[in-house]
Every structure is written in C-alpha cells, then in structure tokens.
Scaffold this motif. Sequence first.
Motif, PDB file in Angstrom:
ATOM      1  N   ILE A 167       0.866  -1.187   0.000  1.00 37.76           N
ATOM      2  CA  ILE A 167       0.000   0.000   0.000  1.00 37.76           C
ATOM      3  C   ILE A 167       0.898   1.231   0.000  1.00 37.76           C
ATOM      4  N   ILE A 168       0.816   2.002  -1.092  1.00 31.04           N
ATOM      5  CA  ILE A 168       1.632   3.213  -1.227  1.00 31.04           C
ATOM      6  C   ILE A 168       0.758   4.392  -0.817  1.00 31.04           C
ATOM      7  N   ASN A 169       1.101   5.005   0.291  1.00 34.14           N
ATOM      8  CA  ASN A 169       0.310   6.122   0.810  1.00 34.14           C
ATOM      9  C   ASN A 169       0.582   7.404   0.028  1.00 34.14           C
ATOM     10  N   PRO A 170      -0.356   8.362   0.069  1.00 36.20           N
ATOM     11  CA  PRO A 170      -0.113   9.631  -0.613  1.00 36.20           C
ATOM     12  C   PRO A 170       1.180  10.281  -0.133  1.00 36.20           C
ATOM     13  N   GLY A 171       1.905  10.871  -1.058  1.00 35.37           N
ATOM     14  CA  GLY A 171       3.168  11.515  -0.703  1.00 35.37           C
ATOM     15  C   GLY A 171       4.040  11.741  -1.917  1.00 35.37           C
ATOM     16  N   TYR A 172       5.292  12.093  -1.668  1.00 31.75           N
ATOM     17  CA  TYR A 172       6.252  12.384  -2.742  1.00 31.75           C
ATOM     18  C   TYR A 172       7.232  11.222  -2.863  1.00 31.75           C
ATOM     19  N   TYR A 173       7.460  10.786  -4.098  1.00 30.74           N
ATOM     20  CA  TYR A 173       8.351   9.660  -4.353  1.00 30.74           C
ATOM     21  C   TYR A 173       9.237   9.948  -5.562  1.00 30.74           C
ATOM     22  N   LEU A 174      10.499   9.570  -5.454  1.00 30.29           N
ATOM     23  CA  LEU A 174      11.391   9.597  -6.607  1.00 30.29           C
ATOM     24  C   LEU A 174      11.280   8.241  -7.293  1.00 30.29           C
ATOM     25  N   LEU A 175      11.024   8.238  -8.592  1.00 30.54           N
ATOM     26  CA  LEU A 175      10.813   6.992  -9.327  1.00 30.54           C
ATOM     27  C   LEU A 175      12.070   6.609 -10.105  1.00 30.54           C
ATOM     28  N   THR A 176      12.453   5.352  -9.989  1.00 35.01           N
ATOM     29  CA  THR A 176      13.675   4.877 -10.644  1.00 35.01           C
ATOM     30  C   THR A 176      13.429   3.538 -11.305  1.00 35.01           C
ATOM     31  N   PRO A 177      13.490   3.454 -12.647  1.00 34.77           N
ATOM     32  CA  PRO A 177      13.357   2.148 -13.290  1.00 34.77           C
ATOM     33  C   PRO A 177      14.636   1.321 -13.128  1.00 34.77           C
ATOM     34  N   ARG A 178      14.463   0.039 -12.855  1.00 37.54           N
ATOM     35  CA  ARG A 178      15.602  -0.862 -12.677  1.00 37.54           C
ATOM     36  C   ARG A 178      15.272  -2.237 -13.283  1.00 37.54           C
ATOM     37  N   GLU A 179      16.286  -2.891 -13.825  1.00 39.67           N
ATOM     38  CA  GLU A 179      16.137  -4.269 -14.308  1.00 39.67           C
ATOM     39  C   GLU A 179      16.775  -5.218 -13.304  1.00 39.67           C
ATOM     40  N   LYS A 180      16.063  -6.294 -13.037  1.00 44.73           N
ATOM     41  CA  LYS A 180      16.599  -7.299 -12.102  1.00 44.73           C
ATOM     42  C   LYS A 180      16.014  -8.652 -12.479  1.00 44.73           C
TER      43      LYS A 180
END
Length: 199
Positions: free
Chosen positions: A87-100
Amino acid sequence: MANYKTKNILFTLVFALFLIALPAIGNNNIPKPNITDYASIYDSLDEPDFDYIFGIDPYQADEYTAYMHSPYPLFRSGVQLIFKSKIINPGYYLLTPREKNGKTYVLFKENGRVSYVIPVYKEDILPEKFYEQKFPHPKTNAYEKAKKKTMDFIGTKWGKKNQRTPIPEAYIDFDDVGEYWNMILYYGSKKYYLIFKKA
C-alpha cells in the motif's frame, strides 16, 4: 435490345458489389475503442521476490556522481495506491526504473531509500523527439542562452573529475481506468507501464 439488357445487368452487379463493400469501407473510419483488460494484467503480475537491504539502491551513488542533478523524476501521489500486499500512501516519491532477474521494476524512493518495488507490465521505446514535441522549449533571451552555455561548459568540460551528463528527460501519465490506476513513466528513451488497484 440485348446490348441494353447487358448494360443493365452489369450496372446492377457493379451497384450490388458497391453496396456489399460499403460497410467494410465505412468500418475503417469508425474509431475503435482501446479496450484493455486491466484486471487480467493486474492478476498476471507477481510481487517482487527480492528486497533492497536497508532500502539502499546500489546504483544510486554512481548515478548521483554521473549526472548534474538528481536523475529521478519526482511523483506526487494524492491517492492511496495498492499493488497486491503493498500500500503506497499519498506523498512524494522519486521513481527509478531498474532491471533485475530479467524483469523491469520501478523503485519508489523516499529520502533516498527504496520504499516500494513495483513490477512493470509493459515497456516501450519512445519515438524520436518525443519530449521536444510534448514540451516545446520556450524561446530564451541572450542572457539565458549565455547562462546555459556556461553551465553546460562547467558541467561537461571543466576538468575530468567534474564532468557531468545532463539528466534523462522524464514525464508521468496517471490515468483513472475504472477500478485501477494506470501509470506510465516516460524516462529517457523508454516508457514503463504500471498498474495499481484503487483503495
């Protein structure tokens, strides 16, 4: 008389063929709705079977030294996002795509730490000049041009240790699609599709 009958028969056949073909031609002009089964997409995705120790992204330090600014787009969520048990609550997030492990994920970071890892359900290459067409650059005056050239020179040419590359361009689309939220992260030359359930 026979010639007249032949002409009438030919005309009737051509007219009948035209009437038969008309619906097929007309259907090409009718816009077809883009129907996506978001429920099936959501159900087909699995939660990641790994975690980041202490929430540390091992590539983050290298990226902060390679770029002139933080290379991650900032996403502000005003709603609660649900992906399976996360559950991702409202707020500020930096988004980073990654391969794994042969799959692509988007990391949601808070204060430099990975808070959530969400799988991507689709990945595409962006058309050339996408950002230029989406966000036309405003005309700059002589002062702004000189300032940009100076900063580019300092950031990319002034000493080998100080070389920096411009950050990847980014953009985020966030759409309401019934019971789900569909999110598209445009980052660099790719776009990443994510899906969340509504609270």
